[in-house]
Design an enzyme around this catalytic site. Structure first.
Site, PDB file in Angstrom:
ATOM      1  N   GLY A 236       0.762  -1.233   0.000  1.00  0.00           N
ATOM      2  CA  GLY A 236       0.000   0.000   0.000  1.00  0.00           C
ATOM      3  C   GLY A 236       0.796   1.288   0.000  1.00  0.00           C
ATOM      4  N   GLU A 272       4.211  -6.677   1.917  1.00  0.00           N
ATOM      5  CA  GLU A 272       3.795  -6.997   0.548  1.00  0.00           C
ATOM      6  C   GLU A 272       3.760  -5.758  -0.339  1.00  0.00           C
ATOM      7  OE1 GLU A 272      -0.141  -8.483   1.184  1.00  0.00           O
ATOM      8  OE2 GLU A 272       0.550 -10.446   1.842  1.00  0.00           O
ATOM      9  N   PRO A 273       4.846  -5.001  -0.444  1.00  0.00           N
ATOM     10  CA  PRO A 273       4.791  -3.827  -1.309  1.00  0.00           C
ATOM     11  C   PRO A 273       4.779  -4.247  -2.773  1.00  0.00           C
ATOM     12  CG  PRO A 273       7.027  -4.162  -0.550  1.00  0.00           C
ATOM     13  CD  PRO A 273       6.182  -5.208   0.126  1.00  0.00           C
ATOM     14  N   GLY A 274       4.006  -3.545  -3.565  1.00  0.00           N
ATOM     15  CA  GLY A 274       4.031  -3.786  -5.006  1.00  0.00           C
ATOM     16  C   GLY A 274       4.519  -2.521  -5.677  1.00  0.00           C
ATOM     17  N   CYS A 345     -11.094   3.425 -29.539  1.00  0.00           N
ATOM     18  CA  CYS A 345     -12.376   4.081 -29.801  1.00  0.00           C
ATOM     19  C   CYS A 345     -13.240   4.172 -28.557  1.00  0.00           C
ATOM     20  CB  CYS A 345     -13.092   3.345 -30.917  1.00  0.00           C
ATOM     21  SG  CYS A 345     -12.136   3.511 -32.423  1.00  0.00           S
ATOM     22  N   TYR A 374       1.304  -1.713 -12.211  1.00  0.00           N
ATOM     23  CA  TYR A 374      -0.061  -1.741 -12.737  1.00  0.00           C
ATOM     24  C   TYR A 374      -0.148  -1.083 -14.118  1.00  0.00           C
ATOM     25  CZ  TYR A 374      -0.626  -2.809  -7.807  1.00  0.00           C
ATOM     26  OH  TYR A 374      -0.485  -3.368  -6.561  1.00  0.00           O
TER      27      TYR A 374
HETATM   28  N1  LLP Z   1      -1.156  -7.121  -0.842  1.00  0.00           N
HETATM   29  C1  LLP Z   1      -2.432  -7.315  -1.194  1.00  0.00           C
HETATM   30  C2  LLP Z   1      -3.214  -8.329  -0.481  1.00  0.00           C
HETATM   31  C3  LLP Z   1      -2.998  -6.553  -2.225  1.00  0.00           C
HETATM   32  O1  LLP Z   1      -4.261  -6.732  -2.574  1.00  0.00           O
HETATM   33  C4  LLP Z   1      -2.199  -5.587  -2.902  1.00  0.00           C
HETATM   34  C5  LLP Z   1      -2.748  -4.786  -3.994  1.00  0.00           C
HETATM   35  C6  LLP Z   1      -0.856  -5.441  -2.501  1.00  0.00           C
HETATM   36  C7  LLP Z   1      -0.370  -6.210  -1.464  1.00  0.00           C
HETATM   37  C8  LLP Z   1       0.073  -4.469  -3.144  1.00  0.00           C
HETATM   38  O2  LLP Z   1      -0.342  -3.149  -2.990  1.00  0.00           O
HETATM   39  P1  LLP Z   1       0.639  -1.944  -3.393  1.00  0.00           P
HETATM   40  O3  LLP Z   1       1.824  -2.006  -2.499  1.00  0.00           O
HETATM   41  O4  LLP Z   1       1.013  -2.116  -4.833  1.00  0.00           O
HETATM   42  O5  LLP Z   1      -0.197  -0.738  -3.182  1.00  0.00           O
HETATM   43  N2  LLP Z   1      -4.493  -1.482  -9.991  1.00  0.00           N
HETATM   44  C9  LLP Z   1      -4.489  -0.539  -8.911  1.00  0.00           C
HETATM   45  C10 LLP Z   1      -3.910  -1.124  -7.650  1.00  0.00           C
HETATM   46  C11 LLP Z   1      -4.627  -2.357  -7.155  1.00  0.00           C
HETATM   47  C12 LLP Z   1      -3.966  -2.965  -5.941  1.00  0.00           C
HETATM   48  C13 LLP Z   1      -4.537  -4.255  -5.578  1.00  0.00           C
HETATM   49  N3  LLP Z   1      -3.943  -4.900  -4.436  1.00  0.00           N
HETATM   50  C14 LLP Z   1      -3.735   0.702  -9.350  1.00  0.00           C
HETATM   51  O6  LLP Z   1      -3.242   0.760 -10.474  1.00  0.00           O
HETATM   52  O7  LLP Z   1      -3.653   1.671  -8.597  1.00  0.00           O
END
Ligand code: LLP
Length: 423
Positions: A236, A272-274, A345, A374
């Site tokens: 997050g 769990e950073p993405g 389109c 993403y």
């Molecule tokens: N852990 C869980 C259980 C999650 O559902 C997610 C993201 C993450 C970790 C990683 O979150 P992050 O660190 O990346 O914020 N498509 C959307 C984001 C959807 C995120 C879904 N879950 C966007 O482009 O903003």
């Protein structure tokens, strides 16, 4: 260094030269920027028993996952596809955590066979199903309950997950019942807590609130004699999409929040950073196809589209856009206000509305910034546009990590309806 020059260089490479070598649109990622993010977070975590599990959904490219594996980073997965990608990239199964509300029995079985480290369980039905599948496989699954702490993450509604009306996790009351009844689940070792309240969070307060609730529950469970071996604090952490406007959280501050909330915890902390690890390391390179003067707006029509980057269409997300390599001529180009749009389109195929840029012409190269998370992972072939190439750049060299999809690849698996069957 003049700003124009800075913008045009990317991990030791000239973006102009890269876009001459490869046709646009394509995604480019800086390996160094990703490594820096990883090591910065790892340093902030020093002294803690912590494992970073990269949220594969943010960028599921094999080469990016390999980078993660090389840095000792594990994976947070939500499907058998992400499991297989992570294993293929060399991430050890015991560093993989499996999240998501809709794990199927087949996916659970596959993950158990692979030996994944932990299941983050999101409903009672899933808990029961995991017991059944693990029993059939004669193994014991390690599991954490995903807590829905009912905290407002103060982010976009579509990427908020920690409110009680979201589909994710269970209440602390329900989780309490799981622990007290866990003897009825001999093939599931429920010894972890998990929380993830949303994405693109730029404020520590929601993290603080969620962690405080989880920590209170952990104390309560420990007092009742339940062993808690891991606490997964989710992802997050937000990034800067709009320079000079968004304010990033310092990773040290973020980790301090975790340290404070979990003081005295002797198990393993999972993160769990993405987005945080990859977003700012990526950009989408696109060329101007043409400009169009509408009745009331100026359109800049580029060769990338919503199928390459969904975020602006889906969340009205802001991405900085820069003209690359106009060098000396840039000064002579008057500022112009454009709606930057793609060829798809749909009116929603819009990267920016009313954005000020130097006046552009056909063939100009633009970088859409902060697309490493993403971006490619959410892309599609809508309008029968092939998936864009992805390129990894590393200190002046580049490697194509996904070639642009050919037409034949795009239609692979399709066939005319010639053989009909009855069920
Ligand atoms: N852990 C869980 C259980 C999650 O559902 C997610 C993201 C993450 C970790 C990683 O979150 P992050 O660190 O990346 O914020 N498509 C959307 C984001 C959807 C995120 C879904 N879950 C966007 O482009 O903003």
């Amino acid at each position: 260094m003049p700003e124009v020059e800075e913008k045009s260089r990317f991990d030791g490479i000239e973006l102009h030269a890269l876009a001459t070598a490869l046709p646009t649109p394509f995604h480019a990622y800086s390996a160094n920027a990703i490594r820096q993010r990883i090591s910065g977070l790892q340093q902030a975590l020093q002294g803690l028993d912590a494992t970073i599990c990269f949220a594969v959904k943010a960028n599921s490219s094999l080469a990016i996952l390999q980078l993660m594996a090389e840095s000792g980073v594990g994976a947070d997965i939500v499907s058998a596809g992400e499991l297989n990608r992570s294993l293929r990239a060399g991430i050890p199964a015991d560093r993989i955590v499996f999240s998501g509300v809709g794990k199927t029995e087949a996916e659970m079985a596959e993950a158990l066979d692979a030996g994944v480290g932990r299941f983050n369980v999101e409903s009672f039905d899933e808990f029961e199903t995991l017991q059944r599948v693990a029993n059939a496989h004669k193994v014991i699954a390690r599991a954490a309950v995903r807590i829905n702490p009912d905290v407002d993450a103060r982010t976009h509604q579509k990427i908020s997950t920690g409110k009680s009306d979201n589909k994710f996790g269970v209440s602390i009351d329900e989780a309490r019942r799981w622990f007290s009844g866990s003897k009825a689940f001999p093939n599931v070792r429920l010894d972890g807590l998990h929380v993830h309240i949303g994405s693109q969070i730029l404020d520590l307060e929601p993290f603080r609130q969620a962690l405080a609730r989880v920590a209170r529950f952990w104390h309560e469970l420990a007092e009742a004699g339940h062993e808690i071996a891991s606490i997964d604090v989710g992802g997050g952490l937000g990034v800067v999409y709009r320079a000079g406007h968004d304010r990033a959280i310092d990773p040290v501050e973020y980790v301090r929040t975790i340290r404070e909330a979990l003081t005295g915890f002797e198990g393993r902390i999972l993160l769990e950073p993405g987005r945080y690890l990859v977003a700012e390391a990526g950009l989408l390179l696109t060329r101007v196809i043409r400009t169009k003067r509408g009745e009331s707006r100026n359109f800049l029509i580029v060769d990338a589209a919503m199928n390459d980057l969904m975020r602006p269409s889906l969340y009205d997300a802001w991405h900085d856009i820069q003209l690359i390599g106009a060098t000396a001529a840039e000064g002579e180009r008057p500022a112009t206000t454009y709606d930057v749009v793609g060829p798809v389109c749909e009116t929603g195929d819009t990267f920016a509305v009313g954005r000020e840029l130097p006046e552009c012409r056909a063939g100009d190269l633009l970088a859409i910034r902060c697309t490493g998370a993403y971006g490619a992972s959410m892309s599609s072939t809508y309008n029968s546009r092939p998936l864009a190439a992805e390129v990894l750049v590393d200190e002046g060299r580049y490697s194509v990590i996904r070639r642009r999809q050919s037409f034949e690849e795009m239609i692979m698996g399709e066939q005319a309806a010639t053989s009909w069957r009855n069920v």
